[in-house]
Design a protein around this motif. Structure first.
Motif, PDB file in Angstrom:
ATOM      1  N   GLU A 938       0.885  -1.133   0.204  1.00  0.00           N
ATOM      2  CA  GLU A 938      -0.032   0.038   0.068  1.00  0.00           C
ATOM      3  C   GLU A 938       0.742   1.238  -0.075  1.00  0.00           C
ATOM      4  N   GLN A 941       2.281   1.498  -3.401  1.00  0.00           N
ATOM      5  CA  GLN A 941       1.450   2.092  -4.445  1.00  0.00           C
ATOM      6  C   GLN A 941       1.210   3.514  -4.220  1.00  0.00           C
ATOM      7  N   GLU A 942       0.867   4.134  -3.052  1.00  0.00           N
ATOM      8  CA  GLU A 942       0.711   5.557  -2.852  1.00  0.00           C
ATOM      9  C   GLU A 942       1.718   6.292  -3.257  1.00  0.00           C
ATOM     10  N   GLY A 979      -5.853  -7.717  -0.787  1.00  0.00           N
ATOM     11  CA  GLY A 979      -5.404  -6.297  -1.007  1.00  0.00           C
ATOM     12  C   GLY A 979      -3.682  -6.406  -1.437  1.00  0.00           C
ATOM     13  N   SER A 983      -2.802  -4.562  -4.943  1.00  0.00           N
ATOM     14  CA  SER A 983      -1.881  -3.761  -5.194  1.00  0.00           C
ATOM     15  C   SER A 983      -0.991  -4.099  -6.230  1.00  0.00           C
TER      16      SER A 983
END
Length: 1648
Positions: A938, A941-942, A979, A983
């Motif tokens: 996460e 990816q952010e 998740g 991702s």
């Protein structure tokens, strides 16, 4: 009419009074009472008359009648007429005096009757009783008893009689010689005196108010003289107690001068009895009465006798009490009553006696004395009032006693004193202090109840003292001035800490009373009370003890309430503010419990309350005084670290509010010099104090720390932490720890803008010199402080421009600390603090090297991931928060490091570190790793920024790593795994050039699917995994497919069964989507699947593996079947599962079944060994190919999806499998398979599996233990029925245990019959092709196959369905053709089948009668065996057919059949007896017309056997006899006999054999007298029967015949033979037989 009727009823009941059962006797008495309730006079008359008539009735029964009369009289005395009363009085008087025995129950009952009557008819009773109380003659003891009881029960009517009674009695006393009679006289005198005293006490209600005490004085004294001077000296203890019991009430009636004259002798005599009697109640009671009488006459003798009295009475109080029985307690009360009397007349001498005895070494004496003292304080308050100072001064010594029993007694005395004003005297404060001291005793552990059920903890010294303090302070108003404000003195001393809660509660109550009285009464004058605590001491004390609020019975709330009430005495500004803030604190405590309260939050609330209070006061002098008092109280809390820690925080808060820097520095310096560095809690508290103080006094705080380091303590050190040589190394480490903590807290609390400039120069300089320490406490303090310092540096506004030169060194040292932590537990926050420190340091310049980063990641992961799951919260309350904080610290650190290298390679590096933990066999490690992986992805990816299009080369590996985790056993792990996949797919899209805000419809499905993973339902869970695999298949680049498959295949052996199953789901999804290119890899894939299945113990993997095989077999059927059929036998569970996968699709299933049927019939079913051929034990061995095919057939048929194909091939499958079952009965496995079974299974399982025809009802087709080769035949047949929709048929066979029968040699035929019957009932339309298939086996070379097919076809004839299907004629032809079969079993089954027509086609029997009867009669003559089973079957069959054939056809075989079956009546085999006797009955039933004359002779011949076999031990035989006799009796043409038979021989009715046989013989001899000789001779045959009951019935039968025969018929009987036979029976081992023989011999006299 009423009187005779009641008399009759009463006499009937009274006649039963002598019943030996006590319960019956009681019920008779109860019934008499019920009669008496309705008609009391008549009932009493009846009882009276009965007793007079039955003069010899035993005493116990007379007693019960008299008790019943007493009950009636007590309830209905007012309804009684005079005549009845007179009769009852005469009776009772007579009964009472009939015997000279003393104290007899009978006499007491009679006396009780007189007492009951005397309540109304006193004069009549007295007239009769006094007639037996004549002067000069000793009366009966019961007369005295009755008079005494009458006087007690009816004093007003009896006292007028007492003068004459006493005058008459007085001369009798000297005449009494027996001690027992003397006891009676004493009892009478006692009751007479008590009734006189009662009369005199209630003269206003008495019928004669002129009666005076003087009336009885002379007589009473005369009696007294005899009792005291003569009887009291008796050796009889009972008499002495009776005398003293009488002397007590008699003393009140003695003339005053006589009493005064007798007291010098009376008192010593009574006291002397204490030494002679252990039970002292009566003595003490009489002594109290005597003392009261003496006081009433103002006797001077008491003064002389007082010392002796006190000694004796004191000894009675102090005597050891063995029990708490009411008698013992009452005795103690009587003694205390004596002390009350003495206290009223001689208080000085009593105290002079008691008080010195408080100073004795005997515990019981001290406790007893205190009990007496408490009692006289309460009971003689007026006399003791002037003695209060003296009593108070005498109590000082008991206050020092350490004995718990004495302490309890002292507390009780003080309580009594408080109620009577003693504590208001000088010295009363000492008593109050004593109570508080006892309240401060340690709280008792919960104890078990005492031997008498008492709660020991509730009666403990502390509990009694707490109750006493509260009651005295709340209920005794005169104590208010004593307790207020004196109780405040006990708040601050540490020794009274345990008493704080009761103290505070009492003080609150007292304070509120003072407030109600007025402000002047409430305000405390501290100058006038020097011992009272100051407002600062009180505030500090109450605030500190409130930090642990639930300790000591809730002292937190009690302390705060007291603090709130005392606000005016603390500071005048606080009242209004505390009215708002204090209730909020109390409400917070009410909302929580000791378990739910967070001490940290509570302390923050208290500190906030303190800061608010200081702000409201806003007086520097007041604040400085408070801080000084707080520092002063610090040593008081050395034994309570938590409270001392809180006090340090309070000091820091107070110093922070002080404006005087000099005071702040002074107190900080004193704290550093006086701190107890050995205590960890104190280190933390001191550090918190410095941190809180640094918020407003940073410069002063750092200066004091620096000054302390440079002080004399460190003067001789070479570095700042070198210590004096005389200090131990441990003490040095503790001091270092504390100072380092102080620096850390100062850095954390001080203003950020001031900290950065002082970090390296003032704060960190001291810490770097401690890195080489091995002391765990110092290490923890160092890491904790460094973490706080690092956080302070990073949070500073100038952190970006700060260049930290020693950053790498500091990070390396943190890793050393982490690696040094124990890997199996999480005990300290060193890991968390070290990782947090590294997280903060990573952002500082300069950057860390690559290898250093790798070491950091590896060390941190291993330190957290390898922790056992208990670290997450299973081992204490504090572990879970520590673990969560540590994981959060690890996440922060990893994301900070990933941020340094935001590339696919950087992500790959981080995932490589996580990979071993994601694949870990331990679920908690996988869960932790997935959480970290999701967090990293996460974050990646952010923060992803793609400048050029580059391939995401490790996508397949990463997806294969995370995807199976979508089914992990932990819900959060599953969602994290989805998740991660989500991702990764978006990362791929990002690297393909899509923008960050792009949304892909396929990838977005994962978010929807993620919600489905919350549900733990396997169906939903794995359906979701399949959908996830579809998404992956659509978006995964083709070059990543192979790496994905290889990675997921590895997950088949995953220790988490859900993940393993998810892997199979995903593999099948990929095979379905891209399986067309795997042709060359099919064998290898099957091999891999079987290998993985062998390696995987989890059964849930099998369904997915089956689907994989199906996908392959759909394209390559023959190869897959050949491969599976060649698997070694017995098939393992995985092979069986793969076989069942081939039945998913009908076309494929048909191919497989036809191939397997061919394989099963291709080879012989078994081979016979040489031993079998030679006639020894059977040794048949199954052949492999049919065996394997049968096993495979079962597996395929077990699949529910095979149902359509099964219906098409049903006849072939059913016939083949039924015959296969027959060929497996008694067949063994080949030796190599037996050995394999023994090696691979447990003994129990091997024994089950080695039965080639094991029954295994496939109720659940997905069974976990597949049937092996030798159990497949019956299982396959069951599976066939289930798949064909014949569940009812299957269940019917199961309920009748048909499957169990089918697999055994003994029950195989019955099992086949059950199968045929259920098919005819539930699957009739399938019979024609099945019978056709089975008919073809008529000429089979295997006998067992012929037997099986014959049994099946024979059973079909029992159903009417064969007519509907036009199968009757073909079946009859087929069966009759088998009558000549070489097998007896086949011939027997043919007869059974022919007889089945009686139930299946009864209307067709007549047409085929000759054919059927011929077959049956031939069966009776089958073979030479005496008990041929064919003959038995023929008898059973004939019984079924006789009612349906033509009479003419029956006449031809009737006589022959009857003669042929007669020998079977007495067969040793029960089934032959039953069948033959029942057939005899059917022959009688079917006999009509001319044949009756022929058959009559057979009826007479069978009569005796049938009657005697009614006593047959076997119920079926007796039942058959009942039926046969009922069928025979019409031929005898005797209506009476027929009526008797039908009456007694009804089916289901139990026969009273003797009664029935007697009736039968009576009718036989009346209507058929000429049969006597024949019947007797036939009975003689059964005298030697092997059955006991039949052998006993035979002589009984003979005896009844003789009984009802006429004497002239004796010529028919051979008496000699009969007598000899009976003589032999008299020696029979069975008593019943001998009894009947003797009975019959007695009856033979008739023939004399």
């Amino acid at each position: 009419m009423t009187r005779p009727y009641i008399k009759r009823l009463s006499f009937t009941l009274l006649d039963s009074i002598t019943d030996k059962d006590p319960m019956v006797q009681e019920q008779v008495c109860s019934a008499l009472c019920s009669l008496g309730d309705a008609q009391p006079d008549e009932t009493l008359h009846a009882c009276e008359e009965y007793l007079r008539q039955h003069d010899k009735l035993a005493h116990p029964y007379r007693t019960k009648i008299l008790r019943a009369m007493e009950t009636v009289l007590s309830s209905h005395i007012h309804d009684l007429d005079k005549d009845t009363a007179g009769a009852v009085i005469l009776l009772a008087t007579s009964e009472m005096t009939r015997t000279k025995e003393l104290d007899c129950d009978w006499q007491q009952a009679a006396g009780s009757v007189l007492v009951a009557v005397g309540k109304r008819f006193t004069n009549q009773v007295m007239e009769e009783v006094l007639s037996r109380f004549q002067p000069g003659m000793l009366p009966h003891s019961s007369v005295l008893h009755t008079l005494a009881n009458l006087s007690v029960s009816n004093a007003f009517d009896m006292v007028p009689f007492l003068p004459s009674i006493l005058s008459t009695m007085l001369p009798m006393l000297s005449m009494a010689k027996q001690d027992a009679l003397k006891v009676v006289f004493c009892g009478a005198l006692q009751h007479f005196s008590e009734s006189i005293l009662e009369y005199l006490a209630n003269l206003d209600q008495a019928p004669d108010p002129t009666v005076r005490k003087d009336t009885f004085g002379a007589d009473i004294f005369g009696a007294y003289d005899v009792l005291f001077h003569h009887w009291l000296q008796s050796r009889d203890a009972k008499l002495r107690l009776a005398v003293v019991a009488a002397l007590g009430p008699m003393s009140h009636l003695l003339p005053s001068e006589r009493l005064e004259e007798q007291l010098p002798k009376l008192l010593p005599a009574v006291l002397g009895l204490y030494k002679k009697h252990a039970e002292a109640f009566q003595i003490s009671k009489s002594l109290g009465q005597i003392l009261e009488a003496a006081v009433n006459v103002s006797s001077r003798t008491l003064e002389v006798q007082l010392d002796a009295l006190l000694v004796a009475l004191h000894a009675q109080i102090c005597v050891p009490v063995e029990s708490s029985s009411p008698l013992v307690m009452n005795s103690q009360k009587e003694v205390l009553r004596c002390f009350t009397v003495l206290a009223c007349c001689s208080p000085d001498r009593l105290l002079a006696f008691l008080l010195p005895r408080l100073d004795t070494s005997n515990e019981r004496l001290r406790v007893g004395t205190l009990q007496i003292l408490r009692h006289i304080i309460n009971s003689a308050a007026a006399q003791m009032e002037a003695k209060q100072p003296f009593i108070l001064s005498s109590m000082r010594l008991p206050l020092l006693d350490t004995n718990d029993k004495v302490k309890r007694a002292v507390v009780q005395v003080i309580s009594a004193m408080a109620h009577h004003g003693y504590l208001e005297q000088p010295g009363g404060e000492v008593m109050v202090e004593y109570i508080v001291q006892q309240c401060a005793l340690p709280a008792e552990e919960p104890e078990k109840p005492g031997p008498d059920g008492e709660d020991l903890a509730a009666d403990s010294v502390r509990a009694v003292s707490i109750r006493t303090l509260y009651l005295v302070s709340t209920t005794v108003d005169r104590m208010n001035s004593v307790l207020w404000p004196y109780l405040l003195e006990f708040l601050t001393p540490v020794r009274f800490t345990a008493a704080l809660t009761p103290l505070c509660r009492s003080l609150v109550h007292l304070a509120l009373k003072r407030q109600e009285a007025g402000a002047d009464d409430f305000l405390i004058q501290y100058n006038a009370n020097a011992n009272l605590p100051s407002p600062f001491a009180m505030t500090t004390r109450l605030l500190v003890v409130s930090s642990n609020p639930y300790l000591g019975d809730g002292r937190g709330a009690a302390s705060l309430r007291l603090l709130k009430v005392m606000h005016q005495n603390i500071h005048p500004f606080l009242g209004q503010r505390w009215e708002t803030t204090m209730p909020m604190l109390l409400e917070y405590l009410d909302e929580h419990t000791e378990e739910s309260l967070s001490l940290k939050e509570w302390e923050e609330k208290l500190l906030m309350f303190l800061r608010d209070t200081l702000a409201v006061v806003s007086d520097n002098i007041w604040i400085c005084q408070l801080s000084q008092e707080m520092c002063k109280q610090l040593p008081s809390y050395s034994g309570t670290p938590q409270e001392k820690n809180f006090l340090y925080k309070c000091i820091g808060t107070t110093l922070g509010a002080a404006s005087s820097k000099e005071v702040v520095r002074k107190h900080l310096r004193e704290l550093l010099e006086t701190a107890r560095y050995q205590e960890e809690a104190e280190q933390e508290g001191l550090a918190c104090c410095f941190g809180i103080c640094a918020i407003t006094h940073l410069e002063d705080t750092l200066a004091q720390l620096e000054d302390f380091v440079r002080s004399d303590v460190f003067r001789k050190s070479t570095g700042i932490f070198s210590i004096f040589k005389d200090r131990s190394e441990h003490e040095v480490e503790r001091m270092k720890s504390c100072l380092i903590l102080c620096y850390g807290h100062v850095a954390a609390q001080a203003p950020r803008e001031l900290v950065l400039a002082r970090v390296e120069s003032d704060i960190l300089r001291s810490m770097f010199q401690c890195f080489n320490t091995k002391d765990p406490a110092l290490k923890l303090c160092l890491v904790q402080s460094l973490c706080m310092v690092s956080q302070a540096m990073c949070s500073s506004a100038q952190a970006s421009s700060f260049h930290f030169l020693r950053k790498t060194e500091l990070v390396t040292q943190m890793m050393e600390f982490i690696r040094a932590e124990p890997p199996d537990c999480l005990r300290t926050p060193i890991r968390k603090k070290a990782m947090l420190a590294c997280t903060y340091l990573v952002n500082l310049e300069p950057a860390l090297e690559e290898q250093t980063q790798a070491d950091v990641v590896h060390s941190c992961l291993h330190s957290v991931m390898a922790l056992p799951p208990e670290a997450e919260g299973g081992d204490g309350v504090g572990r879970e928060p520590l673990y969560l904080d540590t994981v959060c610290a690890l996440e922060d650190l990893l994301t900070r490091l990933l941020r340094q290298n935001m590339t696919p390679q950087g992500l790959q590096i981080m995932v490589e570190h996580l990979s071993p933990w994601i694949k870990s066999p331990r679920g908690h490690e996988r869960a932790r790793a997935l959480g970290l992986g999701a967090c990293l992805l996460e974050f990646f990816q952010e923060h992803l920024l793609v400048s050029t299009l580059v391939p995401f080369h490790n996508l397949g590996l990463l997806v294969g790593l995370f995807a199976p985790r979508c089914a992990d056993t932990w819900t959060t792990t599953r969602q994290k795994a989805v998740g991660c996949v989500y991702s990764l797919l978006y990362l791929q899209l990002g690297y393909e050039g899509f923008s960050r805000d792009h949304r892909d419809d396929v990838a977005e499905r994962l978010l929807t699917l993620q919600d489905g993973l919350v549900n733990a339902d396997p169906t939903i869970l794995f359906h979701t995994c399949h959908s996830i695999a579809q998404v992956i298949a659509k978006r995964l680049p083709s070059d990543q497919l192979i790496s994905l498959l290889l990675t997921v295949f590895e997950s088949l052996g995953d220790p988490d069964k859900n993940c393993s199953r998810a892997a199979t789901v995903m593999i099948n999804c990929l095979l379905k989507e891209r399986g067309n290119v795997l042709l060359e890899k099919v064998p290898e894939i099957v091999s891999v699947l079987r290998a993985k299945l062998r390696d995987t113990q989890e059964e849930h993997v099998l369904p997915a593996a089956q689907h994989s095989v199906y996908l392959l077999a759909s394209q390559h059927c023959e190869a897959v079947v050949s491969s599976l059929l060649g698997s070694p036998l017995p098939f393992d569970s995985h092979t069986c599962a793969l076989w069942r996968a081939l039945a998913v699709e009908p076309g494929l299933t048909a191919q497989v079944l036809e191939l397997l049927l061919e394989k099963m019939s291709k080879d012989v079913p078994f081979k016979e060994s040489r031993a079998f051929l030679l006639g020894s034990t059977a040794d048949r061995v199954a052949t492999l190919l049919p065996l394997a095919a049968t096993c495979a057939l079962y597996e395929v048929l077990s699949a529910p999806s095979s149902g359509t194909v099964v219906l098409e091939l049903y006849p072939q499958l059913f016939a083949a499998l039924l015959l296969r079952v027959s060929c497996t009965v008694g067949v063994q496995l080949p030796r190599n398979l037996q050995a394999k079974e023994r090696r691979s299974t447990s003994p129990a399982r091997a024994a089950r599996n080695l039965d080639p025809c094991r029954e295994g009802y496939p109720q659940q087709m997905g069974h976990q233990i597949p049937p092996y080769t030798n159990s497949s035949a019956v299982d396959a047949l069951q599976a066939l029925l289930l798949r064909s929709g014949s569940q009812d048929m299957l269940r019917c066979v199961e309920l009748e245990r048909g499957w169990e029968l089918l697999k055994t040699s003994a029950g195989h035929e019955d099992g086949v019959a059950q199968l045929a019957s259920s098919m005819a009932k539930y699957a009739g339309p399938r019979l024609p092709p099945v019978t056709k298939a089975l008919a073809c086996t008529q000429n089979s070379v295997y006998e067992i196959q012929r037997v099986t097919s014959t049994a099946f076809l024979a059973e079909l004839l029992s159903s009417n369905v064969v007519n509907d299907l036009m199968l009757l004629e073909p079946l009859l032809d087929n069966l009759t053709a088998r009558l000549k079969d070489s097998s007896a079993s086949v011939r027997r089954l043919v007869l059974r089948g022919l007889a089945n027509m009686a139930s299946g086609s009864p209307d067709k029997v007549r047409a085929h009668g000759p054919q059927l009867l011929t077959a049956m009669v031939s069966g009776l003559d089958d073979g030479d065996e005496p008990h041929s089973p064919v003959a038995l079957e023929a008898m059973v069959g004939l019984s079924r057919l006789l009612d349906l054939v033509e009479p003419w056809d029956l006449r031809l075989v009737l006589l022959h059949t009857t003669i042929r079956i007669r020998p079977f009546f007495d067969s040793e085999k029960v089934e032959f007896r039953t069948a033959s006797i029942r057939l005899f009955g059917h022959l009688n039933k079917a006999c009509h017309g001319d044949c009756e004359d022929v058959f009559l002779e057979q009826v007479v011949g069978g009569l005796v056997p049938l009657l005697l076999h009614l006593r047959d031990p076997q119920v079926p035989v007796a039942s058959a006899c009942k039926f046969a006799l009922c069928m025979c009796v019409p031929h005898l043409e005797c209506a009476e006999l027929a009526a008797a038979f039908y009456k007694y021989l009804q089916e289901g009715r139990s026969v009273h054999f003797g009664e029935f046989l007697n009736s039968t013989c009576k009718h036989l001899m009346h209507h058929f007298p000429d049969l006597l000789g024949r019947l007797v001779s036939t009975n003689l045959f059964y005298f030697k029967s092997s059955w006991d009951d039949v052998r006993a019935a035979a002589p009984m039968f003979t005896g009844f015949l003789v009984l009802h025969a006429e004497p002239e018929q004796k010529t028919q009987v051979d008496l000699e033979q009969l007598i000899v036979a009976l003589q032999l029976l008299l020696k029979d081992p069975v008593p019943g037989v001998r009894e009947k023989a003797a009975e019959t011999l007695g009856r033979l006299v008739k023939f004399a």
